[in-house]
Scaffold this motif. Structure first.
Motif, PDB file in Angstrom:
ATOM      1  N   ASN B  87       7.618 -14.938 -18.036  1.00  0.00           N
ATOM      2  CA  ASN B  87       8.101 -16.102 -18.815  1.00  0.00           C
ATOM      3  C   ASN B  87       8.300 -17.195 -17.815  1.00  0.00           C
ATOM      4  N   GLY B  88       7.711 -17.512 -16.635  1.00  0.00           N
ATOM      5  CA  GLY B  88       8.172 -18.526 -16.068  1.00  0.00           C
ATOM      6  C   GLY B  88       6.755 -19.430 -15.977  1.00  0.00           C
ATOM      7  N   PHE B  89       6.943 -20.567 -15.198  1.00  0.00           N
ATOM      8  CA  PHE B  89       5.683 -21.259 -14.971  1.00  0.00           C
ATOM      9  C   PHE B  89       5.753 -22.191 -13.788  1.00  0.00           C
ATOM     10  N   VAL B  90       4.730 -22.730 -13.290  1.00  0.00           N
ATOM     11  CA  VAL B  90       4.749 -23.354 -11.873  1.00  0.00           C
ATOM     12  C   VAL B  90       4.295 -24.746 -12.022  1.00  0.00           C
ATOM     13  N   HIS B  91       4.622 -25.637 -11.479  1.00  0.00           N
ATOM     14  CA  HIS B  91       4.328 -26.952 -11.276  1.00  0.00           C
ATOM     15  C   HIS B  91       3.862 -27.237  -9.805  1.00  0.00           C
ATOM     16  N   VAL B  92       2.464 -27.706  -9.545  1.00  0.00           N
ATOM     17  CA  VAL B  92       1.926 -27.924  -8.351  1.00  0.00           C
ATOM     18  C   VAL B  92       1.494 -29.514  -8.311  1.00  0.00           C
ATOM     19  N   ALA B  93       1.899 -30.245  -7.161  1.00  0.00           N
ATOM     20  CA  ALA B  93       1.440 -31.643  -7.126  1.00  0.00           C
ATOM     21  C   ALA B  93      -0.030 -31.694  -6.911  1.00  0.00           C
ATOM     22  N   ALA B  94      -0.653 -32.730  -7.678  1.00  0.00           N
ATOM     23  CA  ALA B  94      -2.175 -32.847  -7.463  1.00  0.00           C
ATOM     24  C   ALA B  94      -2.550 -33.118  -5.797  1.00  0.00           C
ATOM     25  N   SER B  95      -1.596 -33.580  -5.120  1.00  0.00           N
ATOM     26  CA  SER B  95      -1.863 -33.810  -3.762  1.00  0.00           C
ATOM     27  C   SER B  95      -1.501 -32.697  -2.857  1.00  0.00           C
ATOM     28  N   ALA B  96      -0.871 -31.337  -3.476  1.00  0.00           N
ATOM     29  CA  ALA B  96      -0.813 -30.187  -2.787  1.00  0.00           C
ATOM     30  C   ALA B  96      -1.907 -29.869  -1.598  1.00  0.00           C
ATOM     31  N   LEU B  97      -1.977 -29.384  -0.595  1.00  0.00           N
ATOM     32  CA  LEU B  97      -3.109 -28.917   0.190  1.00  0.00           C
ATOM     33  C   LEU B  97      -3.324 -27.394  -0.237  1.00  0.00           C
TER      34      LEU B  97
END
Ligand SMILES: Cc1cc2nc3c(=O)[nH]c(=O)nc-3n(C[C@H](O)[C@H](O)[C@H](O)COP(=O)(O)OP(=O)(O)OC[C@H]3O[C@@H](n4cnc5c(N)ncnc54)[C@H](O)[C@@H]3O)c2cc1C
Ligand code: SF4
Ligand code: FES
Ligand code: FES
Lengths: 208, 355
Positions: B87-97
């Motif tokens: 039941n969770g979710f994750v955000h990853v920046a577009a600029s993450a390597l």
């Protein structure tokens, strides 16, 4: 170039007199002020600009245009020719350097993008005349033939050991997967890394 | 490479402004720059400005990777009550390597398939520079596309050279007329985690990953549906704890996948209750395999024969070209092994030294 003419496609298609006219246009376009209403955004180039790179602990003052890669800045401007240009497409690892602890291909990075980082090239591994233990292990295990891939591989091995001081054989293989040795010295390179990390080398006949 | 101006916008909105203003005639966004410089070195593109988004972060996000639980209000996606264990979710920046996402403990815990897809992509040198958005929007690897002298359909020419030419690495699904395979390892992984791309600079805030790409018949010169000036700020995806990735390559090393598969499962009372299966390197877009997913539902994770039978449906509807029929066979194997990875069961051929 602001008129949409690329130098290469332009030189291919244009005759000499057209070339003179269009180059003048291009020069004009390059100095034209940005349009009113566009927020002022920092820009560099297209002409050469000053940049200071920190290479092997020393500040290096250079003048490069935005299209200069880090590899060409190192080789042509800093006179550090350890990193080699082979594929020029981030596919072979011969140009590997360490930037802020990360292994990167200097052929596919703009020199201006390396500003503010700490760059280590193969020239920066030895302390004076004293070779890095990894370099000694390369010598001991005869981990090179023609030597063209070697600077990149030594740097890649260093980056790997800095992250993982005792890598397994499969970790060594994946850590070096971006470096190609056309002479096929892989087994000896793996042994050099095993030796430099205090582990037992694999037998020479082990499959690679 | 041609001469260009390097533009360093301070925000994504600023970057979008530079793209849509008339200041430059051909501005191109650059993140890690791997695919952009490749196009410039091949003289496929001659931008007069590179707009650098490498160091930007989405507004309000301080770390490149952030995880959330469902209780935190979030307007991007509808909850998936059926995947109740997750039941969770994750955000990853577009600029993450790519390297940081591949080794992120949060991503590994929430959605192993996402981390595994990137750990398997390319080389350390590429993963240390390439970014998430750059990976999703990199252009195809078709060798006719990548070489300037072939004026193929994708570049505005009149024919697809792969039809008569060397097509061992091209698509086995889709009607053409362009037969690329989508190059991103990450996109199919996001498909099985209901991923989204979050946008600025256009009319919409986000797009489902399943809406990001289109087939060649809907537009051949680009692969994605972003409008000019639209920029990805970050991606998000649902937690899919029972998920896995498996890629088959010539050398099982840094080479591009021949085929790969991404699988997410929900298991309850020793039965698979939900399944989502997506294949990569087989079609111009990430290729969902709904018939395999349907056949997996109701099957016990220990019923090897039933799982193998479900995987045999993977190649249904494939129309291989002259030299890529082998991909149809590889595909069922890749899907089967991705299921084994998801279920944390031993995978044939995954012994030491062959990872
Ligand atoms: C040797 C090698 C092997 C490789 N193997 C694999 C592999 O196995 N699997 C795989 O998936 N990939 C592989 N790649 C591709 C690699 O992953 C991509 O080139 C890389 O991820 C691109 O990221 P970048 O940040 O450098 O993109 P860039 O080159 O900076 O950008 C790529 C594209 O995305 C656009 N863009 C960038 N950021 C944004 C944004 N925020 N919003 C909108 N548009 C944006 C750019 O305009 C450009 O069109 C390989 C590459 C190499 C060199
Ligand atoms: S598959 Fe697409 S990119 Fe490749 S030659 Fe055909 S039209 Fe061009
Ligand atoms: S020359 Fe840079 S990776 Fe080959
Ligand atoms: S020693 Fe010749 S390429 Fe490696």
């Amino acid at each position: 170039m602001s008129d949409g003419v690329s130098r290469r496609s332009f030189l291919k298609t244009a005759g000499a007199s057209a070339a003179a006219a269009s180059l003048a246009q291009v020069a004009q376009a390059a100095i034209a002020p940005p349009e009113a209403g566009v927020p002022a955004t920092p820009t560099l180039g297209p002409d050469a600009t000053d940049v200071t790179l920190s290479v092997n602990g020393k500040p290096m003052k250079l003048r490069v245009d935005p299209a200069t890669t880090l590899l060409s800045a190192l080789r042509m401007e800093c006179d550090l020719t350890g990193a080699k240009e082979v594929c020029d497409r981030a596919s072979c690892g011969a140009c590997s350097v360490i930037i802020d602890g990360r292994l990167v291909a200097s052929c596919m990075m703009l020199a201006l993008d390396a500003e503010g980082t700490k760059i280590t090239t193969v020239e920066g591994l030895a302390k004076g005349d004293e070779l890095d233990p990894l370099q000694l292990a390369f010598v001991k295990h005869d981990a090179l033939q023609c030597g063209y891939c070697t600077p990149g591989l030594v740097v890649a091995c260093r980056a790997l050991l800095d992250k993982n001081p005792k890598p397994s054989l499969s970790q060594i293989k994946s850590g070096l997967s971006g470096n190609i040795c056309r002479c096929g010295t892989y087994t000896n390179i793996f042994n050099a890394v095993l030796e430099a990390s205090g582990q037992k080398p694999i037998a020479d006949s082990a499959p690679v | 490479m041609n001469r260009f101006t390097l533009v360093r916008p301070k925000s994504y909105a600023d970057a979008s402004g530079v793209l849509t203003s008339k200041t430059y005639s051909l501005p191109v966004l650059k993140a890690g720059g791997l695919d952009v410089l490749d196009h410039m070195k091949e003289a496929l593109w001659s931008p007069d400005a590179l707009v650098d988004v490498k160091r930007l972060m989405p507004a309000g996000q301080r770390e490149p990777i952030a995880t959330f639980t469902r209780e935190v209000s979030w307007n991007g996606s509808t909850p998936q009550p059926n995947w109740s264990s997750d039941n969770g979710f994750v955000h990853v920046a577009a600029s993450a390597l790519l390297a940081d996402v591949a080794s992120s403990p949060q991503v590994l815990a929430a959605a192993p398939v996402v981390a595994q897809s990137l750990a398997s992509a390319a080389t350390p040198q590429v993963r240390n520079v390439g970014t998430v958005a750059g990976n999703l929007l990199q252009r195809p690897r078709c060798w006719y596309y990548r070489q300037q002298q072939f004026d193929c359909l994708k570049k505005g020419g009149s024919q697809c050279f792969a039809v008569e030419g060397e097509n061992a690495y091209h698509a086995i699904f889709g009607p053409g007329p362009c037969h690329i395979v989508h190059p991103s390892n990450l996109a199919p992984a996001l498909m099985v985690c209901d991923g989204r791309v979050h946008l600025v600079g256009g009319k919409r805030d986000s797009l489902k990953i399943s809406e990001l790409y289109h087939m060649p018949e809907k537009g051949i010169t680009s692969e994605h549906n972003l409008e000019p000036g639209e920029i990805i700020t970050h991606i998000s995806f649902e937690s899919r704890q029972v998920s896995g990735f498996y890629s088959i390559k010539h050398k099982q090393s840094f080479d591009w996948p021949l085929v790969f598969a991404c699988v997410a499962l929900a298991v309850d009372a020793n039965k698979i209750t939900h399944a989502s299966v997506c294949a990569g390197a087989v079609a111009p877009v990430p290729w969902m395999l709904p018939s395999v997913a349907a056949a997996l539902v109701g099957v016990s994770p220990d019923d090897d024969a039933a799982i193998t039978a479900a995987c045999a449906k993977a190649g249904e509807g494939a129309k291989p070209m002259r030299d890529n029929g082998y991909k149809v066979q590889l595909l069922s194997v890749a899907v089967k092994r991705a299921i084994l990875v998801a279920l944390k069961k031993p995978v044939p051929g995954q012994e030491e030294g062959n990872s």
